[in-house]
Design a protein around this motif. Structure first.
Motif, PDB file in Angstrom:
ATOM      1  N   GLY A 126      19.104 -28.522 -38.883  1.00  0.00           N
ATOM      2  CA  GLY A 126      17.792 -28.575 -38.259  1.00  0.00           C
ATOM      3  C   GLY A 126      17.215 -29.982 -38.356  1.00  0.00           C
ATOM      4  O   GLY A 126      17.706 -30.836 -39.091  1.00  0.00           O
ATOM      5  N   HIS A 127      16.167 -30.219 -37.583  1.00  0.00           N
ATOM      6  CA  HIS A 127      15.523 -31.532 -37.487  1.00  0.00           C
ATOM      7  C   HIS A 127      16.577 -32.600 -37.154  1.00  0.00           C
ATOM      8  O   HIS A 127      17.346 -32.403 -36.215  1.00  0.00           O
ATOM      9  N   SER A 128      16.640 -33.698 -37.920  1.00  0.00           N
ATOM     10  CA  SER A 128      17.666 -34.724 -37.639  1.00  0.00           C
ATOM     11  C   SER A 128      18.753 -34.712 -38.686  1.00  0.00           C
ATOM     12  O   SER A 128      19.545 -35.664 -38.770  1.00  0.00           O
ATOM     13  N   SER A 139      18.231 -43.235 -41.554  1.00  0.00           N
ATOM     14  CA  SER A 139      17.969 -44.004 -40.328  1.00  0.00           C
ATOM     15  C   SER A 139      16.696 -44.828 -40.394  1.00  0.00           C
ATOM     16  O   SER A 139      16.625 -45.911 -39.821  1.00  0.00           O
ATOM     17  N   HIS A 140      15.660 -44.311 -41.065  1.00  0.00           N
ATOM     18  CA  HIS A 140      14.391 -45.037 -41.180  1.00  0.00           C
ATOM     19  C   HIS A 140      13.565 -44.437 -42.310  1.00  0.00           C
ATOM     20  O   HIS A 140      13.972 -43.459 -42.931  1.00  0.00           O
ATOM     21  N   GLY A 141      12.410 -45.044 -42.593  1.00  0.00           N
ATOM     22  CA  GLY A 141      11.686 -44.734 -43.813  1.00  0.00           C
ATOM     23  C   GLY A 141      10.834 -43.481 -43.804  1.00  0.00           C
ATOM     24  O   GLY A 141      10.327 -43.086 -44.866  1.00  0.00           O
ATOM     25  N   GLY A 144       9.246 -39.794 -44.031  1.00  0.00           N
ATOM     26  CA  GLY A 144       9.547 -38.751 -45.000  1.00  0.00           C
ATOM     27  C   GLY A 144      10.487 -37.673 -44.493  1.00  0.00           C
ATOM     28  O   GLY A 144      11.234 -37.073 -45.278  1.00  0.00           O
ATOM     29  N   ASP A 145      10.462 -37.414 -43.178  1.00  0.00           N
ATOM     30  CA  ASP A 145      11.343 -36.375 -42.630  1.00  0.00           C
ATOM     31  C   ASP A 145      12.758 -36.904 -42.394  1.00  0.00           C
ATOM     32  O   ASP A 145      13.595 -36.187 -41.839  1.00  0.00           O
ATOM     33  N   HIS A 146      13.032 -38.130 -42.880  1.00  0.00           N
ATOM     34  CA  HIS A 146      14.377 -38.714 -42.745  1.00  0.00           C
ATOM     35  C   HIS A 146      14.915 -39.186 -44.097  1.00  0.00           C
ATOM     36  O   HIS A 146      16.061 -38.915 -44.431  1.00  0.00           O
ATOM     37  N   VAL A 147      14.049 -39.858 -44.885  1.00  0.00           N
ATOM     38  CA  VAL A 147      14.421 -40.147 -46.277  1.00  0.00           C
ATOM     39  C   VAL A 147      14.597 -38.824 -47.018  1.00  0.00           C
ATOM     40  O   VAL A 147      15.529 -38.647 -47.803  1.00  0.00           O
ATOM     41  N   GLY A 150      18.869 -41.477 -34.406  1.00  0.00           N
ATOM     42  CA  GLY A 150      17.688 -41.568 -35.263  1.00  0.00           C
ATOM     43  C   GLY A 150      16.459 -41.105 -34.491  1.00  0.00           C
ATOM     44  O   GLY A 150      16.565 -40.318 -33.550  1.00  0.00           O
ATOM     45  N   ASP A 151      15.284 -41.583 -34.894  1.00  0.00           N
ATOM     46  CA  ASP A 151      14.070 -41.329 -34.112  1.00  0.00           C
ATOM     47  C   ASP A 151      13.905 -42.497 -33.168  1.00  0.00           C
ATOM     48  O   ASP A 151      13.813 -43.647 -33.599  1.00  0.00           O
ATOM     49  N   THR A 152      13.839 -42.222 -31.882  1.00  0.00           N
ATOM     50  CA  THR A 152      13.672 -43.326 -30.939  1.00  0.00           C
ATOM     51  C   THR A 152      13.121 -42.845 -29.614  1.00  0.00           C
ATOM     52  O   THR A 152      13.293 -41.681 -29.238  1.00  0.00           O
ATOM     53  N   ILE A 169      18.671 -32.924 -31.234  1.00  0.00           N
ATOM     54  CA  ILE A 169      18.106 -32.897 -32.592  1.00  0.00           C
ATOM     55  C   ILE A 169      16.603 -33.175 -32.526  1.00  0.00           C
ATOM     56  O   ILE A 169      16.072 -33.468 -31.462  1.00  0.00           O
ATOM     57  N   HIS A 170      15.948 -33.085 -33.669  1.00  0.00           N
ATOM     58  CA  HIS A 170      14.513 -33.424 -33.803  1.00  0.00           C
ATOM     59  C   HIS A 170      13.634 -32.580 -32.871  1.00  0.00           C
ATOM     60  O   HIS A 170      12.771 -33.114 -32.149  1.00  0.00           O
ATOM     61  N   TYR A 171      13.842 -31.263 -32.889  1.00  0.00           N
ATOM     62  CA  TYR A 171      13.001 -30.344 -32.097  1.00  0.00           C
ATOM     63  C   TYR A 171      12.863 -29.036 -32.885  1.00  0.00           C
ATOM     64  O   TYR A 171      13.676 -28.722 -33.758  1.00  0.00           O
TER      65      TYR A 171
HETATM   66 MN    MN Z   1      11.192 -37.977 -37.497  1.00  0.00          MN
END
Ligand code: MN
Ligand code: NI
Length: 227
Positions: free
Chosen positions: A9-11, A49-51, A53-56, A140-142, A189-191
């Motif tokens: 789920g998420h990324s 991918s980036h800082g 909270g939903d990725h760290v 990632g998120d983009t 992803i990310h939905y």
């Molecule tokens: Mn995100």
């Protein structure tokens, strides 16, 4: 089978390549989509991918129990290193060989502040080339950006693309991304993590497969596929 993907789920994505376990953006405890306990995971490598909270996510805890090495940008690597993680810093456009393959950090158009407000450098995506030469792109998120066509020129086997809208590309731009990248396979992803990014992945699959040659796999959380 050449590699196995597990979607949480998420990324959050697990990859098994040549017997090694790689975890991308390990967001479990506050991720309503997954039932997987991060304590159960023993990754060899974690990619962040980036800082945000939903990725760290649960990186620090998972590193403590698994000893996984973290691959991320230099700023996040320093932040995680200060928390005791073994890290390998890279940066956008740079690649490095690991036992499971070659990892290059790609551009992502987004933010990257860390959960405590620390500067998290530039957000990234990942282009992973397996030992068998297959290229896996986790965006990632983009937002959509024209350079996705340059990533596509490398010949992408699988693209993991955000479709949630609001924070990242929505379904329309993610479809345009598929047209730029032209991957053999795509996974959205990310939905659907929260109402704000609710989307219909089956509808997106239908649109992509009617307008492109890409095959879309919609994965339920905690399910795996071999490609
Ligand atoms: Mn995100
Ligand atoms: Ni983000």
């Amino acid at each position: 089978m050449t590699y196995k993907i597990t979607y949480y789920g998420h990324s959050t994505v697990g990859l098994e390549i040549d017997g090694l376990q790689i975890l991308i953006d390990p967001f479990f405890k506050d991720n309503p989509s997954t039932k997987t306990e991060p304590i159960a995971l023993k990754p060899d490598y974690i990619l962040v991918s980036h800082g945000h909270g939903d990725h760290v996510g649960d990186t620090v805890e998972i590193v403590q129990q698994s000893g996984a090495k973290v691959i991320t940008n230099a700023e996040i690597a320093r932040w995680l290193g200060d928390k005791g993680a073994e890290v390998h810093p890279q940066h956008i456009g740079g690649g490095h060989d690991y036992p499971f393959g070659y990892v290059k950090l790609t551009q992502a158009v987004h933010g990257s502040a860390l959960p405590d407000g620390s500067y998290g450098g530039m957000p990234a995506g990942f282009l992973i080339t397996t030992g068998k030469g297959e290229k896996i792109y986790h965006a990632g998120d983009t937002g959509l950006f024209a350079g996705m066509s340059l990533i596509g020129e490398e010949g992408i086997h699988l693209a993991l693309l955000p479709i949630g809208d609001n924070y990242t590309m929505g379904p329309d731009d993610a479809l345009r991304a598929v047209k730029l990248i032209q991957p053999k396979y795509a996974i959205p992803i990310h939905y659907n993590t929260w109402d704000l990014i609710a989307q219909d992945p089956a509808a997106w699959k239908k649109r992509v497969e009617s307008e492109t040659d890409t095959i879309v796999h919609v994965l339920q959380a905690d399910k795996s596929i071999e490609l």
